[in-house]
Every structure is written in C-alpha cells, then in structure tokens.
Design a protein around this motif. Sequence first.
Motif, mmCIF file in Angstrom:
data_model
loop_
_atom_site.group_PDB
_atom_site.id
_atom_site.type_symbol
_atom_site.label_atom_id
_atom_site.label_comp_id
_atom_site.label_asym_id
_atom_site.label_seq_id
_atom_site.Cartn_x
_atom_site.Cartn_y
_atom_site.Cartn_z
ATOM 1 N N UNK A 1 49.806 -43.798 19.734
ATOM 2 C CA UNK A 1 50.204 -42.665 18.732
ATOM 3 C C UNK A 1 49.182 -41.890 18.643
ATOM 4 N N UNK A 2 49.656 -40.714 18.155
ATOM 5 C CA UNK A 2 48.908 -39.572 17.641
ATOM 6 C C UNK A 2 48.951 -39.236 16.035
ATOM 7 N N UNK A 3 47.829 -39.078 15.344
ATOM 8 C CA UNK A 3 47.966 -38.902 14.051
ATOM 9 C C UNK A 3 47.263 -37.299 14.133
ATOM 10 N N UNK A 4 47.923 -36.298 13.341
ATOM 11 C CA UNK A 4 47.501 -34.995 12.955
ATOM 12 C C UNK A 4 46.889 -35.350 11.415
ATOM 13 N N UNK A 5 45.443 -35.090 11.527
ATOM 14 C CA UNK A 5 45.066 -35.343 10.176
ATOM 15 C C UNK A 5 43.746 -34.246 10.051
ATOM 16 N N UNK A 6 43.292 -34.639 8.891
ATOM 17 C CA UNK A 6 42.401 -33.555 8.322
ATOM 18 C C UNK A 6 41.466 -34.508 7.345
ATOM 19 N N UNK A 7 40.135 -34.273 7.307
ATOM 20 C CA UNK A 7 39.322 -35.203 6.379
ATOM 21 C C UNK A 7 39.475 -34.709 4.952
ATOM 22 N N UNK A 8 40.035 -33.747 4.940
ATOM 23 C CA UNK A 8 40.082 -33.326 3.153
ATOM 24 C C UNK A 8 41.596 -33.815 2.433
ATOM 25 N N UNK A 9 42.563 -34.234 3.633
ATOM 26 C CA UNK A 9 43.730 -34.447 2.930
ATOM 27 C C UNK A 9 43.984 -35.843 2.533
ATOM 28 N N UNK A 10 44.263 -36.155 0.899
ATOM 29 C CA UNK A 10 44.710 -37.459 0.718
ATOM 30 C C UNK A 10 45.720 -38.170 0.978
ATOM 31 N N UNK B 1 45.319 -42.220 17.878
ATOM 32 C CA UNK B 1 44.368 -41.116 18.288
ATOM 33 C C UNK B 1 44.553 -39.931 17.222
ATOM 34 N N UNK B 2 43.337 -39.587 16.818
ATOM 35 C CA UNK B 2 43.416 -38.778 15.781
ATOM 36 C C UNK B 2 43.125 -37.160 16.294
ATOM 37 N N UNK C 1 51.396 -36.190 10.130
ATOM 38 C CA UNK C 1 52.528 -36.743 10.924
ATOM 39 C C UNK C 1 52.148 -37.419 11.983
ATOM 40 N N UNK C 2 52.961 -38.295 12.405
ATOM 41 C CA UNK C 2 52.353 -39.201 13.673
ATOM 42 C C UNK C 2 53.280 -39.240 14.592
ATOM 43 N N UNK C 3 52.876 -39.035 15.859
ATOM 44 C CA UNK C 3 53.523 -38.740 16.995
ATOM 45 C C UNK C 3 53.663 -40.038 17.917
#
Lengths: 223, 223
Positions: free
Chosen positions: B21-30, B49-50, B75-77
């Motif tokens: 699965x793919x995770x749209x991420x950002x290190x600042x987002x809680x 996969x990030x 968001x998780x793909x």
Amino acid sequence: MLDLRLGESLLTTTIHGVKPMKLFFNNASPFVRKVRVFVRETALEKNIEEIATAVSPVTESPALSKANPLAKIPALILDDGSALFDSPVICEYLDTMHAGRKLFPASGPARWTALKLQATGDGILDAGVLCRYEMAVRPKEFQWAGWVAGQTKKWHGGLDLLEREVGTLDGEPTIGGITVACALGWLDFRYGDDHWRDARPRLTTWYEKFLARPSMQATMPSA
Amino acid sequence: MLDLRLGESLLTTTIHGVKPMKLFFNNASPFVRKVRVFVRETALEKNIEEIATAVSPVTESPALSKANPLAKIPALILDDGSALFDSPVICEYLDTMHAGRKLFPASGPARWTALKLQATGDGILDAGVLCRYEMAVRPKEFQWAGWVAGQTKKWHGGLDLLEREVGTLDGEPTIGGITVACALGWLDFRYGDDHWRDARPRLTTWYEKFLARPSMQATMPSA
C-alpha cells in the motif's frame, strides 16, 4: 472520575436497555443533522432529549463546553453525565443501542465503503463550514479570498469523487449515505448559488431520492 | 469504476494476505504521524510505501488530489489504486491487516473509550492546526486574533479533559493513546512555548512514558 463513569454507563445501557441521552444540537449544523437522521433511521427518537445550543468558533456555550471542552456540536450526554463526541463516534455508539439493521456495516468491504463515504461527506462539510466561517463569522477586513478558494476546491473535489463513485451509495442507507445526504443538504442550505447539481447528475438523482426519507424531511436545516 | 475496485481490492487483501500500500505522508503532519505510529505498532512497515507529499490548504499536490480530492494527508492507496482516508478510517482498516492485538477494541466500553480519546486528540489537532494555518499560512494582514483565541480555547479545553480523564489512557496502546500522543508531540513541535505540561502533571507523566516507544521515536516530527 469520568473515565470510570463512562465505562459503567455503557455497561448499564447494554444490560438494562436504552437509557435517556441528551444531544446538544442546532438546526443549522450538518454534523448534528447526521446524528438526528441516524436517530430517526434507527427509531431511537424516544431515547434522545435534544438541547438547543447556540455556538460558534468564537462564541461559547458554557453548558456545551462543560460536556465537550472542544466546544463543538454534536455532543451526546449519557445518563451518568459523561459525554461522547464527535458525530462518527456518536452515531457508531447509537448503532449498538437498537435491534434493527446496523447502519455501520460490521466488517469487510461494506464497512470501508461506508466509512470512506462518511469521511468524504465530513470532509466536504469541514471545508464548506470553514468557508462559511470565513465569510459569515470573520470580520470583513480579515477575510482572505485565497483561503475560500482553497477550501472550495476541496469540497468541489469531494463532490466530484461522489459523482464518480456514486454506485457506492446504492442499497439500504448506511452512515455513509446519511453523511453524504446531510452534506448535500447543507450545501443547498448555505451555498444554494453554488449549483452543485450541475455536472453531477448521478449524485443529484441519488440525493433527490434519499431526501424523500422521513428522517431527512424531519430534520431540514434552518437558521 | 472506483467503487467496485475498492471492494475487490479489500477482498483480495483479506484472502491473500497484505498487499503493498502507499501512504501519502509528510513529517510535519500529526494526522499522518498517527498512521505511521499505527503501522509500527502493528508491524506493518514492510507493507507500506511512504510517498513524501508537500501540501497546504492553499497549495495543491496534484498526485495527492488525484487520490484524495479533499487534498488532505494521510491518504492510503490500496494495491488497485483506490484510496482510503481520513486517519481514523486508514488506521481502522490497517487494524484488520495484521494478526496481533487489535488497537481498535472490538466493542463495549473499551471501544468507546478509545474512540472518544481519538476524537479528543483529533479535535485538539484540528483546532491547533487551524491556529497554525492562521499564523503561518495566512497573510499577516488577514490574521484575526479572535479566531486564534477561539481555537486555542478549544485545544486547551481538550488538554484539560485529557488531564481529568487520564485514567482512560492506561493499559496497552489503542488508537486513542496513539492519537493523544501524536497530538501532544505536535504541540511540542509547533507550540513549544504554550507549555501544555503546566498544570497537567498526570498527562505529562503518561506522555513521557508513551513517547519512549520505538514507534514514537521513529516518527518524530520535522519541518
């Protein structure tokens, strides 16, 4: 201690049947409407006392803030005075309080479809409500067009997603359909001049049918 | 059709084991951190996969908007390209993808306690993030002190609630504790000068212990 009281209250209601609960509500709030529609779809009306509540992000309601220090509606007060929030938690809790068909599918694809629809409807509302606060609560000199444009793009995007995935709304109502219908009803109420139906014919057809349900008719928004 | 693909994908993963699965991420987002901590607590790292994503309410990420038209992370793909959001839905979905102890209690008081804690943590973050957008994203001339004061009151109220009901955080981690810890970590990251620990000694003690978990240490926020 509130934490223990919450546990005891929930055990009590499970064992002895549904106790009276209090719902902080406002006829203009779409998140409250979700709960009010849910209560009607699950025939729990007699177990809920509704408490009219005026609140905005900059105007507190002391009674509400005592129950929900985040100062947001809906908040559901259980018989021991402890509180549940927000609308997804309240609705899922109420779903355990009736003997009929469950509106939160228990597991599998049906559950994720319903929860994704709820998240989409809530996301449309989060963005729409932020636009509304910008234009109706914030003093004119501090209003920022960039913010409204960014939030509007979000709720337009959410509507487009619903049009593409409208088939996931088929079948008996779930928390997903209820949330989407309350979102669309709120757009009609606050953003009638946005004409969300344009270019979204399948969502329009679904909504007009859902809107005829007694639960929706009994909870039309008003200022 | 995305709606059918979602259903097929979920059936596939249930029958044949966890697919990538793919995770749209950002290190600042809680809200993203909630998911990243959840993934580590449930040993699902190898299945995710990030994808680093820069996004704000007024700056789009085209790839993200395609997956989640509400343009929000996480968001998780799933393996078929369909998407799940928001963080509560993603975490509950992931909880079905591992064989260990469930972090969403299945039913009863434990479930409502965990979901109320999640709603409290998310509510603190919603208010805190709105304050942050006001001061860091909105042009100075459109900043409104009344908005910041109203939202700050909400997250302070949420923290006071956690201090009063700190006993509900006891025991093995649930989605409730994970959410609260990510909220507190984000306050340290963005609002260190707010000194949330003052007058909240029990919450502080709980947090310092939770913060030592490898899942928290591996996901410290950064700008």
